[in-house]
Design a protein around this motif. Structure first.
Motif, PDB file in Angstrom:
ATOM      1  N   LEU A 259     -39.289  45.585  55.416  1.00 31.08           N
ATOM      2  CA  LEU A 259     -37.997  45.979  55.965  1.00 31.08           C
ATOM      3  C   LEU A 259     -37.305  46.985  55.048  1.00 31.08           C
ATOM      4  N   ARG A 260     -37.291  46.738  53.768  1.00 26.45           N
ATOM      5  CA  ARG A 260     -36.686  47.666  52.794  1.00 26.45           C
ATOM      6  C   ARG A 260     -37.402  49.015  52.819  1.00 26.45           C
TER       7      ARG A 260
ATOM      8  N   SER B 278     -32.873  37.299  61.675  1.00 27.43           N
ATOM      9  CA  SER B 278     -33.005  36.974  60.249  1.00 27.43           C
ATOM     10  C   SER B 278     -34.369  37.411  59.719  1.00 27.43           C
ATOM     11  N   ASN B 279     -34.430  37.579  58.423  1.00 29.13           N
ATOM     12  CA  ASN B 279     -35.688  37.905  57.766  1.00 29.13           C
ATOM     13  C   ASN B 279     -36.693  36.775  57.998  1.00 29.13           C
TER      14      ASN B 279
ATOM     15  N   CYS C 263     -42.151  40.298  54.253  1.00 28.73           N
ATOM     16  CA  CYS C 263     -41.373  40.828  55.366  1.00 28.73           C
ATOM     17  C   CYS C 263     -40.176  41.613  54.844  1.00 28.73           C
ATOM     18  N   TRP C 264     -39.485  41.069  53.853  1.00 22.98           N
ATOM     19  CA  TRP C 264     -38.321  41.733  53.266  1.00 22.98           C
ATOM     20  C   TRP C 264     -38.721  43.082  52.660  1.00 22.98           C
TER      21      TRP C 264
ATOM     22  N   GLU D 221     -41.747  35.517  53.740  1.00 22.39           N
ATOM     23  CA  GLU D 221     -40.414  36.132  53.798  1.00 22.39           C
ATOM     24  C   GLU D 221     -40.296  37.283  52.807  1.00 22.39           C
TER      25      GLU D 221
END
Length: 154
Positions: free
Chosen positions: A41-42, A22-23, A37-38, A34
């Motif tokens: 990731l993107r 999970s994120n 982090c997101w 979060e």
């Protein structure tokens, strides 16, 4: 894309271990919010470093007991023949991988089949009908010592 930092590499490595992480867990592992982090990731996805997320299946439990490595030598290398060869290989679900190689063979394929009869049918139905093929040489896997898609992240 700019240089990958320690966190980017760590995230990529963690995702290779568990594509379903999970994120929130990623953020916690690298002391990030979060949202931050997101965004990372993107950015990694948009840069093409993450090409997709996949479940690793057990081929034997799915009834695919034969793994073959197939060397193909071609007589013709015209654009049309090569395009048709590639189209047919792409359309074949039994072909897990196909690489254009140096050396004696032009292509190296990784092929799965249910059993030797199924593999024999595949050779007759698909490989022998490929355009421009001069020879087909198969090596059957007796035992797989290692199988991974994990890349070394330095």
């Amino acid at each position: 894309m700019e240089q990958l930092d320690r966190i980017d590499r760590g995230m990529l490595d963690m995702l290779q271990q568990d594509g379903r992480v999970s994120n929130a867990r990623l953020a916690e592992a690298f002391s990030l919010s979060e949202t931050s982090c997101w965004r990372r990731l993107r950015r990694l996805e948009e840069a093409g470093l993450i090409a997709g997320y996949h479940a690793r299946l057990d081929r034997r439990k799915l009834g695919l007991g034969v793994m073959a490595f197939v060397q193909i030598v071609c007589t013709q290398h015209s654009e049309e023949v090569t395009a048709e060869f590639e189209r047919l290989i792409q359309a074949s679900p039994n072909v897990l991988a196909c690489d254009n190689t140096t050396g004696e063979a032009d292509f190296l394929l990784q092929v799965v089949a249910a059993d030797l009869d199924d593999y024999s049918h595949f050779v007759e139905r698909v490989l022998r009908r490929l355009p421009g093929v001069l020879s087909i040489r198969s090596n059957l896997s007796l035992r797989q010592l290692k199988s991974t898609q994990r890349l070394p992240i330095a």
